[in-house]
Design a protein around this motif. Structure first.
Motif, mmCIF file in Angstrom:
data_model
loop_
_atom_site.group_PDB
_atom_site.id
_atom_site.type_symbol
_atom_site.label_atom_id
_atom_site.label_comp_id
_atom_site.label_asym_id
_atom_site.label_seq_id
_atom_site.Cartn_x
_atom_site.Cartn_y
_atom_site.Cartn_z
ATOM 1 N N MET A 253 -19.001 4.085 16.097
ATOM 2 C CA MET A 253 -18.769 2.680 16.462
ATOM 3 C C MET A 253 -18.960 1.733 15.272
ATOM 4 O O MET A 253 -18.790 0.525 15.405
ATOM 5 C CB MET A 253 -19.687 2.280 17.635
ATOM 6 N N THR A 254 -19.281 2.299 14.089
ATOM 7 C CA THR A 254 -19.551 1.474 12.904
ATOM 8 C C THR A 254 -18.271 1.102 12.167
ATOM 9 O O THR A 254 -17.389 1.943 11.983
ATOM 10 C CB THR A 254 -20.481 2.264 11.948
ATOM 11 N N ASP A 255 -18.199 -0.173 11.728
ATOM 12 C CA ASP A 255 -17.062 -0.605 10.911
ATOM 13 C C ASP A 255 -17.428 -0.617 9.437
ATOM 14 O O ASP A 255 -16.657 -0.187 8.596
ATOM 15 C CB ASP A 255 -16.622 -2.009 11.343
ATOM 16 N N LEU A 256 -18.614 -1.144 9.114
ATOM 17 C CA LEU A 256 -19.041 -1.283 7.722
ATOM 18 C C LEU A 256 -20.492 -0.824 7.595
ATOM 19 O O LEU A 256 -21.255 -0.906 8.558
ATOM 20 C CB LEU A 256 -18.959 -2.754 7.287
ATOM 21 N N VAL A 257 -20.842 -0.390 6.366
ATOM 22 C CA VAL A 257 -22.189 0.137 6.162
ATOM 23 C C VAL A 257 -22.866 -0.558 4.996
ATOM 24 O O VAL A 257 -22.222 -0.849 3.978
ATOM 25 C CB VAL A 257 -22.105 1.654 5.846
ATOM 26 N N VAL A 258 -24.171 -0.826 5.140
ATOM 27 C CA VAL A 258 -25.007 -1.221 3.998
ATOM 28 C C VAL A 258 -26.026 -0.107 3.851
ATOM 29 O O VAL A 258 -26.687 0.251 4.825
ATOM 30 C CB VAL A 258 -25.736 -2.550 4.265
ATOM 31 N N SER A 259 -26.146 0.461 2.637
ATOM 32 C CA SER A 259 -26.992 1.658 2.528
ATOM 33 C C SER A 259 -27.585 1.821 1.139
ATOM 34 O O SER A 259 -27.064 1.302 0.157
ATOM 35 C CB SER A 259 -26.122 2.886 2.854
ATOM 36 N N ARG A 260 -28.668 2.573 1.068
ATOM 37 C CA ARG A 260 -29.113 3.157 -0.178
ATOM 38 C C ARG A 260 -27.994 4.074 -0.651
ATOM 39 O O ARG A 260 -27.066 4.380 0.113
ATOM 40 C CB ARG A 260 -30.377 4.002 0.050
ATOM 41 N N ALA A 261 -28.096 4.606 -1.885
ATOM 42 C CA ALA A 261 -27.000 5.430 -2.396
ATOM 43 C C ALA A 261 -27.402 6.895 -2.527
ATOM 44 O O ALA A 261 -27.035 7.571 -3.488
ATOM 45 C CB ALA A 261 -26.496 4.877 -3.711
ATOM 46 N N GLY A 262 -28.174 7.400 -1.550
ATOM 47 C CA GLY A 262 -28.469 8.835 -1.485
ATOM 48 C C GLY A 262 -27.147 9.581 -1.318
ATOM 49 O O GLY A 262 -26.264 9.158 -0.562
ATOM 50 N N SER A 263 -27.007 10.676 -2.041
ATOM 51 C CA SER A 263 -25.716 11.353 -2.126
ATOM 52 C C SER A 263 -25.160 11.805 -0.766
ATOM 53 O O SER A 263 -23.987 11.610 -0.466
ATOM 54 C CB SER A 263 -25.871 12.547 -3.058
ATOM 55 N N ASN A 264 -26.017 12.421 0.044
ATOM 56 C CA ASN A 264 -25.494 12.948 1.313
ATOM 57 C C ASN A 264 -24.971 11.825 2.194
ATOM 58 O O ASN A 264 -23.887 11.923 2.763
ATOM 59 C CB ASN A 264 -26.571 13.736 2.058
ATOM 60 N N SER A 265 -25.748 10.751 2.279
ATOM 61 C CA SER A 265 -25.334 9.637 3.131
ATOM 62 C C SER A 265 -23.993 9.079 2.686
ATOM 63 O O SER A 265 -23.091 8.884 3.495
ATOM 64 C CB SER A 265 -26.354 8.502 3.079
ATOM 65 N N ILE A 266 -23.843 8.819 1.390
ATOM 66 C CA ILE A 266 -22.617 8.116 0.961
ATOM 67 C C ILE A 266 -21.391 9.023 1.114
ATOM 68 O O ILE A 266 -20.306 8.538 1.424
ATOM 69 C CB ILE A 266 -22.733 7.514 -0.459
ATOM 70 N N PHE A 267 -21.572 10.335 0.952
ATOM 71 C CA PHE A 267 -20.429 11.232 1.171
ATOM 72 C C PHE A 267 -20.103 11.346 2.667
ATOM 73 O O PHE A 267 -18.954 11.557 3.037
ATOM 74 C CB PHE A 267 -20.675 12.600 0.536
ATOM 75 N N GLU A 268 -21.127 11.212 3.506
ATOM 76 C CA GLU A 268 -20.842 11.192 4.951
ATOM 77 C C GLU A 268 -20.022 9.948 5.296
ATOM 78 O O GLU A 268 -19.031 10.025 6.023
ATOM 79 C CB GLU A 268 -22.154 11.194 5.741
ATOM 80 N N PHE A 269 -20.418 8.794 4.741
ATOM 81 C CA PHE A 269 -19.658 7.561 5.017
ATOM 82 C C PHE A 269 -18.228 7.692 4.492
ATOM 83 O O PHE A 269 -17.280 7.243 5.133
ATOM 84 C CB PHE A 269 -20.333 6.343 4.380
ATOM 85 N N LEU A 270 -18.091 8.327 3.330
ATOM 86 C CA LEU A 270 -16.751 8.518 2.759
ATOM 87 C C LEU A 270 -15.910 9.397 3.687
ATOM 88 O O LEU A 270 -14.759 9.064 4.004
ATOM 89 C CB LEU A 270 -16.884 9.173 1.367
ATOM 90 N N ALA A 271 -16.501 10.504 4.140
ATOM 91 C CA ALA A 271 -15.745 11.420 5.004
ATOM 92 C C ALA A 271 -15.313 10.721 6.292
ATOM 93 O O ALA A 271 -14.254 11.015 6.837
ATOM 94 C CB ALA A 271 -16.599 12.640 5.331
ATOM 95 N N LEU A 272 -16.144 9.786 6.761
ATOM 96 C CA LEU A 272 -15.821 9.085 8.014
ATOM 97 C C LEU A 272 -15.082 7.777 7.762
ATOM 98 O O LEU A 272 -14.841 7.008 8.691
ATOM 99 C CB LEU A 272 -17.116 8.816 8.803
#
Ligand SMILES: CC(=O)N[C@H]1[C@@H](OP(=O)(O)OP(=O)(O)OC[C@H]2O[C@@H](n3ccc(=O)[nH]c3=O)[C@H](O)[C@@H]2O)O[C@H](CO)[C@@H](O)[C@@H]1O
Length: 359
Positions: A253-272
């Motif tokens: 249900m997320t449109d945009l993300v604000v996040s730390r830049a931990g590698s796993n998280s940012i690649f998950e956001f990229l994949a989605l």
């Protein structure tokens, strides 16, 4: 005879989530699985709750600090004790192969694996290798990296860029379930804030200071880390310390993300395909790996970046506005991103490394 694989890695969720992605596939293939982590780290919770049938072995492990602490004098002994404990576990579990996601608990395991002559695959998620993986490199049979830039720091003959290994359940989210969980049914776009698996005080503060302005345009889901939830009844604002099974639905249900830049998280956001504003952990509090991760994503047009020292409320809100304006350009860029190894490919690679006679 069934094959046996042992996983290790911990300290923060980023050092466990690849293991969490791979374990189910090894189970499907009928491998016997075991895990070595620390006695009390986040890996213990994550592995024992998600895989209660996987034997979890806690060992002593010293933290590898870059700063002065009295514990720097006692921790080498803890690492040594960890090596002996890990060696005993390896003799008991008899893995044909070990997969290490890094973090300080993995160091004794890899030393013990060398003594027991068991092949080891390691995975490095960040642009530059962490201290634990740096120590582990001489003991690794094969090294996999998430970023291709990382290969320059690795032995050429034993290293491959595999990309990020993302757990499959993240692609199974349902917006409807997400709405039921959060009770957010408004027509506003959803902004997800994620401060890394352990939360992030700086991000939590600027988000809360900016909340009224944010809520004019967004519904806000805030993953704020353990012990960081505040009392508030602001409509459209939902907080969680840390989510597990809920995450796929919240992401859907997320449109945009604000996040730390931990590698796993940012690649998950990229994949989605979730455009992101990254606020990397500063050089003062880390080796600066998240800054490099964030730079790589900004360069490819997947993200905007804001450094911790520039994190004023005004600057934050301006950059969130820019993120909203650039949302669809970013999504287009993300569609062109090179693919990572699938879970099947990674599982097959690890299986190929395994020796035939576990002892
Ligand atoms: C402070 C620190 O040392 N951070 C490091 C750590 O970050 P950290 O542990 O935060 O790691 P990542 O951002 O890489 O991964 C976090 C993982 O936790 C999951 N998640 C997060 C929040 C939540 O509520 N639920 C949940 O499941 C995410 O989906 C992701 O899979 O490891 C990363 C990978 O080596 C590094 O890049 C970071 O610099």
């Amino acid at each position: 005879m069934t094959k046996r694989v042992l996983f290790t890695g911990g300290g923060s969720a980023g050092h466990v989530s690849v293991n969490v992605a791979l374990i189910p596939r090894f189970k499907e293939k009928d491998w016997t699985i075991s895990y070595i982590g620390s006695h009390n780290g986040i890996e213990k919770d994550m592995i024992t709750t998600q895989f209660p049938d996987v034997p979890y072995h806690g060992i002593a492990s010293g933290k590898l600090r870059r700063y002065f602490s009295v514990k720097n004098f006692t921790d080498p002994f803890r690492v040594l004790a960890g090596v002996m404990q890990a060696y005993r576990v390896l003799k008991k579990e008899k893995p044909n192969v070990i997969f290490s996601k890094g973090g300080f608990v993995s160091v004794p395991v890899l030393l013990a694996a060398k003594m027991a002559k068991i092949p080891v695959a390691i995975h490095e998620s960040d642009v530059t290798p962490g201290l634990a993986n740096k120590l582990a490199i001489p003991f690794a049979t094969k090294i996999y990296t998430t970023f291709k830039e990382t290969l320059q720091f690795m032995p050429k003959d034993r290293s491959t860029c595999a990309g990020a290994i993302i757990r499959e359940e993240l692609f199974t989210g349902s917006r409807k379930v997400g709405e039921e969980l959060t009770n957010l049914h408004a027509s506003k776009p959803v902004l997800l804030i994620m401060g890394g698996s352990l939360g992030a005080q700086g991000i939590n503060k600027v988000v809360r200071d900016s909340l009224d302005s944010l809520l004019e345009h967004f519904s806000v889901i805030h993953l704020c880390g353990k012990g960081n939830i505040i009392q508030t009844d602001k409509e459209g604002y939902v907080q969680y310390e840390f989510v597990s099974t809920e995450l796929p639905h919240l992401l859907e249900m997320t449109d945009l993300v604000v996040s730390r830049a931990g590698s796993n998280s940012i690649f998950e956001f990229l994949a989605l395909k979730k455009p992101m504003l990254l606020i990397p952990l500063s050089k003062e509090s880390s080796r600066g790996d998240q800054i490099l991760n964030a730079n790589a994503f900004v360069q490819q047009g997947f993200a905007l970046k804001l450094e911790e020292q520039d994190l004023s409320q005004e600057c934050f809100l301006t950059t969130v506005r820019q993120l909203r304006d650039q949302q669809w350009t970013m999504v287009e860029k993300m569609e062109e991103a090179p693919p990572s190894y699938t879970i099947d490919q990674m599982t097959d690679e690890i299986a190929l490394l395994s020796r035939s006679n576990g002892n």
